[in-house]
Scaffold this motif. Structure first.
Motif, PDB file in Angstrom:
ATOM      1  N   VAL A  12       0.843  -1.204   0.000  1.00 44.93           N
ATOM      2  CA  VAL A  12       0.000   0.000   0.000  1.00 44.93           C
ATOM      3  C   VAL A  12       0.871   1.244   0.000  1.00 44.93           C
ATOM      4  CG1 VAL A  12      -1.658   1.338   1.369  1.00 44.93           C
ATOM      5  CG2 VAL A  12      -1.979  -1.106   1.076  1.00 44.93           C
ATOM      6  N   ALA A  13       1.918   1.251   0.812  1.00 46.11           N
ATOM      7  CA  ALA A  13       2.810   2.412   0.872  1.00 46.11           C
ATOM      8  C   ALA A  13       3.522   2.645  -0.452  1.00 46.11           C
ATOM      9  CB  ALA A  13       3.821   2.234   1.997  1.00 46.11           C
ATOM     10  N   SER A  14       3.971   1.582  -1.096  1.00 42.47           N
ATOM     11  CA  SER A  14       4.660   1.761  -2.375  1.00 42.47           C
ATOM     12  C   SER A  14       3.701   2.171  -3.484  1.00 42.47           C
ATOM     13  CB  SER A  14       5.420   0.500  -2.762  1.00 42.47           C
ATOM     14  OG  SER A  14       4.533  -0.559  -2.997  1.00 42.47           O
ATOM     15  N   ALA A  15       2.472   1.724  -3.418  1.00 50.41           N
ATOM     16  CA  ALA A  15       1.489   2.143  -4.422  1.00 50.41           C
ATOM     17  C   ALA A  15       1.097   3.608  -4.227  1.00 50.41           C
ATOM     18  CB  ALA A  15       0.254   1.263  -4.343  1.00 50.41           C
ATOM     19  N   ALA A  16       1.145   4.086  -2.993  1.00 47.39           N
ATOM     20  CA  ALA A  16       0.789   5.474  -2.717  1.00 47.39           C
ATOM     21  C   ALA A  16       1.961   6.429  -2.929  1.00 47.39           C
ATOM     22  CB  ALA A  16       0.290   5.601  -1.280  1.00 47.39           C
ATOM     23  N   ALA A  17       3.143   5.891  -3.119  1.00 50.76           N
ATOM     24  CA  ALA A  17       4.339   6.721  -3.285  1.00 50.76           C
ATOM     25  C   ALA A  17       4.324   7.423  -4.646  1.00 50.76           C
ATOM     26  CB  ALA A  17       5.582   5.856  -3.153  1.00 50.76           C
ATOM     27  N   THR A  51      -1.944  12.145  -0.152  1.00 52.01           N
ATOM     28  CA  THR A  51      -2.585  10.860  -0.413  1.00 52.01           C
ATOM     29  C   THR A  51      -1.968   9.691   0.344  1.00 52.01           C
ATOM     30  OG1 THR A  51      -1.236  10.516  -2.398  1.00 52.01           O
ATOM     31  CG2 THR A  51      -3.396  11.553  -2.694  1.00 52.01           C
ATOM     32  N   MET A  52      -0.671   9.740   0.619  1.00 50.94           N
ATOM     33  CA  MET A  52      -0.054   8.610   1.317  1.00 50.94           C
ATOM     34  C   MET A  52      -0.628   8.428   2.723  1.00 50.94           C
ATOM     35  SD  MET A  52       3.883   7.455   1.850  1.00 50.94           S
ATOM     36  CE  MET A  52       4.183   7.293   0.114  1.00 50.94           C
ATOM     37  N   PRO A  53      -0.730   9.481   3.538  1.00 53.89           N
ATOM     38  CA  PRO A  53      -1.365   9.270   4.852  1.00 53.89           C
ATOM     39  C   PRO A  53      -2.821   8.823   4.741  1.00 53.89           C
ATOM     40  CG  PRO A  53      -0.185  11.345   4.815  1.00 53.89           C
ATOM     41  CD  PRO A  53      -0.181  10.824   3.424  1.00 53.89           C
ATOM     42  N   LEU A  54      -3.519   9.320   3.734  1.00 55.77           N
ATOM     43  CA  LEU A  54      -4.908   8.924   3.532  1.00 55.77           C
ATOM     44  C   LEU A  54      -5.010   7.431   3.233  1.00 55.77           C
ATOM     45  CD1 LEU A  54      -7.879   9.839   3.200  1.00 55.77           C
ATOM     46  CD2 LEU A  54      -7.363  10.114   0.783  1.00 55.77           C
ATOM     47  N   TRP A  55      -4.173   6.926   2.335  1.00 56.64           N
ATOM     48  CA  TRP A  55      -4.191   5.503   2.001  1.00 56.64           C
ATOM     49  C   TRP A  55      -3.795   4.639   3.184  1.00 56.64           C
ATOM     50  CZ3 TRP A  55      -6.888   3.234  -1.369  1.00 56.64           C
ATOM     51  CH2 TRP A  55      -7.188   3.848  -2.577  1.00 56.64           C
ATOM     52  N   MET A  56      -2.851   5.120   3.986  1.00 56.59           N
ATOM     53  CA  MET A  56      -2.449   4.340   5.152  1.00 56.59           C
ATOM     54  C   MET A  56      -3.572   4.302   6.192  1.00 56.59           C
ATOM     55  SD  MET A  56       0.277   3.146   4.078  1.00 56.59           S
ATOM     56  CE  MET A  56       0.857   2.197   5.460  1.00 56.59           C
ATOM     57  N   MET A  57      -4.344   5.393   6.321  1.00 55.65           N
ATOM     58  CA  MET A  57      -5.496   5.376   7.225  1.00 55.65           C
ATOM     59  C   MET A  57      -6.562   4.402   6.727  1.00 55.65           C
ATOM     60  SD  MET A  57      -6.055   9.249   8.655  1.00 55.65           S
ATOM     61  CE  MET A  57      -6.394   9.944   7.056  1.00 55.65           C
ATOM     62  N   VAL A  58      -6.804   4.394   5.427  1.00 48.91           N
ATOM     63  CA  VAL A  58      -7.765   3.457   4.847  1.00 48.91           C
ATOM     64  C   VAL A  58      -7.296   2.022   5.092  1.00 48.91           C
ATOM     65  CG1 VAL A  58      -8.714   2.600   2.665  1.00 48.91           C
ATOM     66  CG2 VAL A  58      -8.664   5.053   3.123  1.00 48.91           C
TER      67      VAL A  58
END
Length: 64
Positions: A12-17, A51-58
């Protein structure tokens, strides 16, 4: 945390990077529009700040 969740969070982190700078280097190498590629790279980096913090919260919400 189970190992498989650690693997998922890395995905998820690499996809949001942001997109890699390699795209800009390839544009230079093949005489394409490197300035435009640099603009896209800069915008994706700026957007990833949000977007990265948002994706990590999701992700956290889905794995509870």
């Amino acid at each position: 945390m189970p190992f498989y969740l650690l693997i998922y969070s890395a995905g998820v982190a690499s996809a949001a990077a942001p997109s890699a700078a390699m795209c800009t280097m390839q544009c230079i190498n093949y005489q394409k529009n490197a300035a435009y590629a640099s603009e896209i790279f800069a915008m994706s980096t700026l957007l990833s700040i949000l977007t990265m913090p948002l994706w990590m919260m999701v992700y956290e919400l889905l794995t509870r």
